[in-house]
Design an enzyme around this catalytic site. Structure first.
Site, short mmCIF file in Angstrom:
data_model
loop_
_atom_site.label_atom_id
_atom_site.label_comp_id
_atom_site.label_asym_id
_atom_site.label_seq_id
_atom_site.Cartn_x
_atom_site.Cartn_y
_atom_site.Cartn_z
N GLN A 55 18.49 45.84 27.11
CA GLN A 55 17.11 45.98 26.59
C GLN A 55 17.04 46.96 25.40
O GLN A 55 17.97 47.65 25.10
CB GLN A 55 16.14 46.40 27.69
CG GLN A 55 16.13 45.48 28.92
CD GLN A 55 15.64 44.06 28.66
OE1 GLN A 55 16.10 43.11 29.26
NE2 GLN A 55 14.71 43.90 27.74
N ASP A 60 42.12 47.00 44.25
CA ASP A 60 42.44 46.11 45.38
C ASP A 60 43.40 46.91 46.25
O ASP A 60 44.52 47.22 45.84
CB ASP A 60 43.12 44.86 44.82
CG ASP A 60 43.67 43.94 45.91
OD1 ASP A 60 43.64 44.34 47.09
OD2 ASP A 60 44.13 42.85 45.56
N ASP A 97 36.98 39.08 39.95
CA ASP A 97 38.22 39.05 40.74
C ASP A 97 39.02 37.80 40.38
O ASP A 97 38.46 36.77 40.00
CB ASP A 97 37.90 39.05 42.25
CG ASP A 97 39.16 39.19 43.09
OD1 ASP A 97 40.08 39.93 42.66
OD2 ASP A 97 39.26 38.57 44.16
N ASN A 106 44.09 61.41 35.90
CA ASN A 106 43.23 60.33 35.44
C ASN A 106 43.78 59.03 36.00
O ASN A 106 44.99 58.83 35.99
CB ASN A 106 43.29 60.32 33.90
CG ASN A 106 42.23 59.46 33.28
OD1 ASN A 106 42.15 58.28 33.58
ND2 ASN A 106 41.44 60.04 32.41
N TYR A 138 54.97 41.57 37.34
CA TYR A 138 53.68 41.01 37.75
C TYR A 138 53.26 41.59 39.09
O TYR A 138 54.00 41.54 40.06
CB TYR A 138 53.77 39.48 37.84
CG TYR A 138 52.40 38.89 37.90
CD1 TYR A 138 51.81 38.34 36.77
CD2 TYR A 138 51.64 38.95 39.06
CE1 TYR A 138 50.53 37.84 36.81
CE2 TYR A 138 50.36 38.46 39.10
CZ TYR A 138 49.82 37.91 37.98
OH TYR A 138 48.54 37.43 38.02
N TYR A 167 46.39 42.43 54.08
CA TYR A 167 47.36 41.92 53.11
C TYR A 167 47.28 42.73 51.82
O TYR A 167 46.20 43.05 51.32
CB TYR A 167 47.08 40.44 52.82
CG TYR A 167 48.18 39.81 52.00
CD1 TYR A 167 49.43 39.59 52.55
CD2 TYR A 167 47.95 39.45 50.68
CE1 TYR A 167 50.45 39.04 51.79
CE2 TYR A 167 48.96 38.88 49.92
CZ TYR A 167 50.21 38.68 50.49
OH TYR A 167 51.20 38.13 49.73
N ASP A 193 38.66 40.55 46.64
CA ASP A 193 39.42 41.57 47.39
C ASP A 193 39.37 42.95 46.75
O ASP A 193 40.14 43.84 47.12
CB ASP A 193 40.87 41.11 47.57
CG ASP A 193 41.58 40.86 46.25
OD1 ASP A 193 41.02 41.21 45.20
OD2 ASP A 193 42.70 40.32 46.28
N ASP A 194 38.48 43.14 45.77
CA ASP A 194 38.41 44.42 45.07
C ASP A 194 37.23 45.26 45.53
O ASP A 194 36.12 44.74 45.69
CB ASP A 194 38.27 44.19 43.56
CG ASP A 194 39.46 43.44 43.02
OD1 ASP A 194 40.59 43.92 43.21
OD2 ASP A 194 39.26 42.36 42.44
N LYS A 207 46.50 39.90 39.45
CA LYS A 207 45.57 39.92 38.32
C LYS A 207 44.84 41.27 38.27
O LYS A 207 44.66 41.94 39.28
CB LYS A 207 44.59 38.76 38.44
CG LYS A 207 45.19 37.46 37.91
CD LYS A 207 45.21 37.44 36.39
CE LYS A 207 45.96 36.29 35.80
NZ LYS A 207 47.35 36.58 35.43
C1 F6R Z 1 44.03 39.55 42.46
C2 F6R Z 1 44.87 38.82 43.35
C3 F6R Z 1 45.86 37.90 42.82
C4 F6R Z 1 47.11 37.95 43.66
C5 F6R Z 1 48.04 36.87 43.28
C6 F6R Z 1 49.36 36.97 44.05
O1 F6R Z 1 43.07 40.13 43.22
O2 F6R Z 1 44.70 38.95 44.54
O3 F6R Z 1 46.13 38.06 41.48
O4 F6R Z 1 47.68 39.19 43.50
O5 F6R Z 1 47.43 35.69 43.54
O6 F6R Z 1 49.20 36.83 45.35
P1 F6R Z 1 50.37 36.48 46.36
O7 F6R Z 1 50.46 37.66 47.26
O8 F6R Z 1 49.87 35.26 47.01
O9 F6R Z 1 51.60 36.28 45.55
MG MG Z 2 41.48 41.34 43.23
MG MG Z 3 44.53 40.89 45.34
#
Ligand code: F6R
Ligand code: MG
Ligand code: MG
Length: 366
Positions: free
Chosen positions: A243, A11, A130, A103, A230, A89, A51-52, A233
Site C-alpha cells: 500500500q 526444515d 515449500d 548469524n 544437494y 523424517y 515441512d518448514d 530445496k
Molecule cells: C524441501 C524438501 C525436498 C526434499 C527432497 C529430497 O522441503 O523436503 O526438497 O528435501 O525432496 O527428499 P528425499 O529425502 O525424498 O530425498
Molecule cells: Mg521444506
Molecule cells: Mg524437507
C-alpha cells in the site's frame, strides 16, 4: 518508530516424509521463542508451510542481529532434538553447521529481514514457499513491481510510478555476495533477462525510488552452495510491504494466480507449478506441488495484528484446481524433457553416475 521484521525458517523434521512438522515440534519451537525471546522481541508469530517452520519476529535490534538469529537457531536446535525423539523424517535437515557463529546466514535456515520506519499504518505480507527455490519469487516480484498489466498502481499512483530499484543476486557465485542493482522502469528488459533464470539470479530486495525505503526482502540461500552437495530445496521466505508508495496487497498477490512452473517437487528435481495454499498446509502430491502461503499483517509499534490468510478465499480454490491440473499434466510426461530440472539442479548423483558409465559404451560409427 524504527523496527525490524525478521523471518527465519528451517526444515527440522517432518511427519510421513517431507509433509508437515508435528504438533509437538511446532510447540517446542514456539515455547522456546516465547520463553527465551521474552526480553528480545516485541512480538512473534509461528507458522508452517509444508515441512518448514517459520519464526516471524518484530524487534528494534536491526537486521542480522546476533541475539535474534541465535534465538531462532536455538529454537530450531531444540526442535531438532524433539524431532529426533519422535523419529521425524529429516530431523535437523536445514541446520547445516555444527555451531552458531553470529548469524544464521550461510548456516542453512532461510532468512528475510526488513528494517523499516513504521508508517502510521504498516501493512505487510509474509510469504513462505515449500519444495522450491528462491527464484520462485522472481516472476511475482517482477509483475508486482514492474509490470503495469499486473499493477495499475504503476499508472495511477505518482509515487509508485517513479518505479523501484531491484537488487539481484547471482546465487551461482559462491565466493561471496555477487549483486547487481537495476532500476525500473528503464531497466525492465535487463531485469527480465536476469530473472528468467530462477536457478541463477534471484531478487534479494526491492526498494522504492520515490522514498528510498525497502519494499521487499527475499531469502536467497541456496542450500547446495552451503553444504557443497544437494540437501533439499531451499524453500524461500519473503517479506513485502504493501500500500501507499508500495504496490497494493491485491497487486502483490495477483501473480500467484498464474501457478508458474518452478523447480521443486519430487526429490527436488522437477518442474512443477507453484500452488497458493492456506497457512499451515501440508505437502501431498508428488512431494509437491511446490506451495506458497501468504499471511497479511498490520504491525503497529512492533505489535502484530492477527494474520489474514490471504489464499484462504474462494477465488484461490479455482486457482488451486487449475494448478492441480497443470501439475498432473506435467507429470504425465514423467522424466521427459521439461518435466525435470537441468543436470546442475538434480538431486542425488544417480543420473551423473549413469551417464558416466554409459559414456564408456558409446562408439562412433565408421
Ligand atoms: C524441501 C524438501 C525436498 C526434499 C527432497 C529430497 O522441503 O523436503 O526438497 O528435501 O525432496 O527428499 P528425499 O529425502 O525424498 O530425498
Ligand atoms: Mg521444506
Ligand atoms: Mg524437507
Amino acid at each position: 518508530m524504527a523496527i525490524t521484521l525478521s523471518v527465519i525458517k528451517a526444515d527440522i523434521g517432518s511427519i510421513g516424509g517431507h509433509l508437515a512438522p508435528s504438533e509437538r515440534l511446532l510447540e517446542t519451537v514456539r515455547s522456546h521463542v516465547a520463553e527465551q525471546g521474552r526480553d528480545l522481541v516485541l512480538d512473534h508469530y509461528l507458522s508452517f508451510t509444508g515441512d518448514d517452520i517459520a519464526i516471524l519476529m518484530t524487534h528494534t535490534r536491526g537486521a542480522g542481529d546476533e541475539a535474534i538469529h541465535r534465538l531462532a537457531w536455538d529454537a530450531f536446535l531444540a526442535g531438532t532434538e524433539l524431532a529426533r525423539q519422535q523419529g521425524l523424517y529429516g530431523a535437523g535437515q536445514d541446520l547445516l553447521k555444527d555451531s552458531f557463529s553470529g548469524n544464521v546466514r550461510g548456516m542453512g535456515p532461510a532468512v528475510a529481514e526488513l528494517q523499516i520506519e513504521e508508517r502510521p499504518s504498516e501493512p505487510f505480507l509474509f510469504f513462505a514457499a515449500d519444495k522450491t527455490e528462491p527464484g520462485a519469487y522472481n516472476l511475482p516480484l517482477y509483475l508486482a513491481f514492474a509490470d503495469v498489466m499486473n499493477t495499475p498502481g504503476l499508472m495511477l499512483s505518482p509515487a509508485i510510478a517513479q518505479g523501484y530499484r531491484f537488487v539481484i543476486m547471482d546465487v551461482g557465485y559462491t565466493e561471496g555476495d555477487r549483486l547487481v542493482e537495476l532500476q525500473t522502469p528503464e531497466d525492465i528488459y535487463d531485469v527480465a533477462t536476469l530473472l528468467r533464470d530462477n536457478e541463477r539470479y534471484v531478487v534479494e530486495s526491492v526498494w522504492s525510488r520515490a522514498k528510498g525505503d525497502q519494499a521487499a526482502a527475499v531469502s536467497t540461500s541456496r542450500l547446495h552452495n552451503i553444504a557443497g552437495r544437494y540437501t533439499g530445496k531451499d524453500d524461500p521466505v519473503m517479506l513485502v510491504r504493501a500500500q501507499m508508495h508500495f504496490p497494493a496487497t491485491g497487486e502483490l498477490v495477483a501473480p500467484y494466480q498464474i501457478g508458474h512452473f518452478v523447480g521443486g517437487g519430487m526429490r527436488g528435481s522437477h518442474q512443477m507449478p507453484l500452488m497458493p495454499v492456506r497457512l499451515n498446509s501440508p505437502i501431498s502430491y508428488f512431494d509437491g506441488p511446490p506451495v506458497v502461503s501468504c499471511a497479511a499483517f498490520s504491525v503497529h509499534e512492533g505489535r502484530l495484528s492477527e494474520p489474514v490468510d490471504v489464499f484462504d478465499h474462494p477465488f484461490w480454490d479455482r486457482v488451486r484446481h487449475r494448478v492441480a491440473e497443470k501439475a498432473a499434466e506435467m507429470r504425465r510426461q514423467g522424466f521427459s524433457g521439461a518435466a525435470m530440472l537441468p543436470m546442475s539442479e538434480l538431486e542425488y548423483t544417480g543420473v551423473t553416475e549413469k551417464l558416466e558409465a554409459l559414456d564408456k559404451r558409446f562408439r562412433i560409427r565408421s
